[in-house]
Design a protein around this motif. Structure first.
Motif, short mmCIF file in Angstrom:
data_model
loop_
_atom_site.label_atom_id
_atom_site.label_comp_id
_atom_site.label_asym_id
_atom_site.label_seq_id
_atom_site.Cartn_x
_atom_site.Cartn_y
_atom_site.Cartn_z
N THR A 166 -0.27 -10.47 8.03
CA THR A 166 1.10 -10.40 8.54
C THR A 166 1.24 -9.27 9.55
OG1 THR A 166 1.90 -11.27 6.45
CG2 THR A 166 3.51 -10.21 7.87
N ALA A 167 0.64 -8.12 9.24
CA ALA A 167 0.72 -6.98 10.17
C ALA A 167 0.00 -7.29 11.47
CB ALA A 167 0.12 -5.74 9.52
N LEU A 168 -1.15 -7.94 11.40
CA LEU A 168 -1.87 -8.29 12.62
C LEU A 168 -1.12 -9.33 13.44
CD1 LEU A 168 -5.56 -8.45 11.33
CD2 LEU A 168 -4.52 -6.71 12.80
N ARG A 169 -0.54 -10.30 12.77
CA ARG A 169 0.20 -11.35 13.48
C ARG A 169 1.44 -10.78 14.15
NH1 ARG A 169 1.39 -15.43 9.58
NH2 ARG A 169 3.13 -14.12 9.04
N SER A 170 2.16 -9.90 13.48
CA SER A 170 3.37 -9.36 14.10
C SER A 170 3.02 -8.37 15.20
CB SER A 170 4.25 -8.69 13.04
OG SER A 170 3.63 -7.55 12.51
N GLY A 171 1.84 -7.76 15.13
CA GLY A 171 1.42 -6.85 16.19
C GLY A 171 1.00 -7.58 17.45
N ARG A 172 0.51 -8.81 17.30
CA ARG A 172 0.08 -9.62 18.46
C ARG A 172 1.22 -10.26 19.20
NH1 ARG A 172 -3.42 -13.77 16.29
NH2 ARG A 172 -3.94 -12.47 14.53
N GLU A 173 2.29 -10.55 18.48
CA GLU A 173 3.41 -11.25 19.11
C GLU A 173 4.16 -10.30 20.04
OE1 GLU A 173 5.73 -12.88 16.01
OE2 GLU A 173 4.17 -14.26 15.39
N THR A 174 4.62 -10.83 21.12
CA THR A 174 5.38 -10.04 22.08
C THR A 174 6.85 -10.37 21.96
OG1 THR A 174 5.07 -11.74 23.76
CG2 THR A 174 3.45 -9.96 23.70
N PRO A 175 7.72 -9.47 22.42
CA PRO A 175 9.14 -9.79 22.38
C PRO A 175 9.46 -11.03 23.18
CG PRO A 175 8.78 -7.46 22.89
CD PRO A 175 7.44 -8.15 22.92
N SER A 230 2.56 -0.79 7.95
CA SER A 230 1.62 -1.88 8.22
C SER A 230 0.18 -1.39 8.31
CB SER A 230 2.02 -2.62 9.49
OG SER A 230 1.92 -1.76 10.60
N GLY A 231 -0.02 -0.16 8.66
CA GLY A 231 -1.37 0.39 8.73
C GLY A 231 -2.01 0.58 7.36
N LEU A 232 -1.20 0.63 6.32
CA LEU A 232 -1.71 0.82 4.97
C LEU A 232 -1.97 -0.49 4.24
CD1 LEU A 232 0.40 3.83 3.70
CD2 LEU A 232 -2.02 3.79 4.22
N SER A 233 -1.81 -1.60 4.92
CA SER A 233 -2.01 -2.88 4.25
C SER A 233 -3.47 -3.07 3.84
CB SER A 233 -1.53 -4.04 5.12
OG SER A 233 -2.15 -3.99 6.38
N GLY A 234 -4.39 -2.49 4.57
CA GLY A 234 -5.79 -2.55 4.18
C GLY A 234 -6.09 -1.72 2.94
#
Length: 150
Positions: free
Chosen positions: A138-147, A89-93
């Motif tokens: 998508t990577a930012l959105r999934s990183g913000r969501e909590t379990p 996900s860090g390489l999406s940029g």
């Protein structure tokens, strides 16, 4: 006689419910971008074969090899997003940067490119930037969501 029937009920009383929810969220959390993986891979494959599709291998040999290498790199990023989405996900940029490079590459790498070559690379680059932005979102959105909470 003992009651051996299995009762299906709520798991809220299970002693490991929080750990099971956390694991479930971790496993599914990386697959939020599954719809972007395939198009990134296919776009990379098209970029790799585009010199032969558009027929500019003879008059633009350096740009043809450039598109081949960039296409393979984009396709490998698509495979990486499929195989290890959390780590990639860090390489999406980087996909966005590769798209911008694909847009300007006919003038930087090529020598007096014609309209077909320019249009081919601008479309590939634009789609790559678009897919890169989708991967990043998508990577930012999934990183913000909590379990899931109990």
């Amino acid at each position: 006689m003992a009651d051996v029937s299995h009762h299906r009920g709520d798991l809220a009383g299970h002693p490991d419910v929080s750990e099971m929810r956390d694991r479930y969220a971790r496993v599914l959390g990386g697959r939020r971008g599954a719809l972007v993986d395939g198009p990134v891979f296919l776009l990379g494959l098209y970029c790799a074969i585009s010199p032969w599709v558009v027929h500019f291998t003879g008059n633009q040999p350096t740009l043809a090899s450039h598109n081949l290498v960039m296409g393979i790199a984009i396709a490998l990023l698509g495979i990486g997003f499929t195989v290890a989405p959390a780590r990639m996900s860090g390489l999406s940029g980087a996909i966005c940067a590769m798209g911008v490079w694909m847009i300007i590459s006919p003038w930087v790498v090529g020598s007096s490119p014609d309209r077909g070559v320019i249009l081919n690379n601008v479309i590939i680059g634009g789609l790559t930037v678009l897919l890169g932005l989708l991967c990043t979102a998508t990577a930012l959105r999934s990183g913000r969501e909590t379990p899931m909470q109990t």
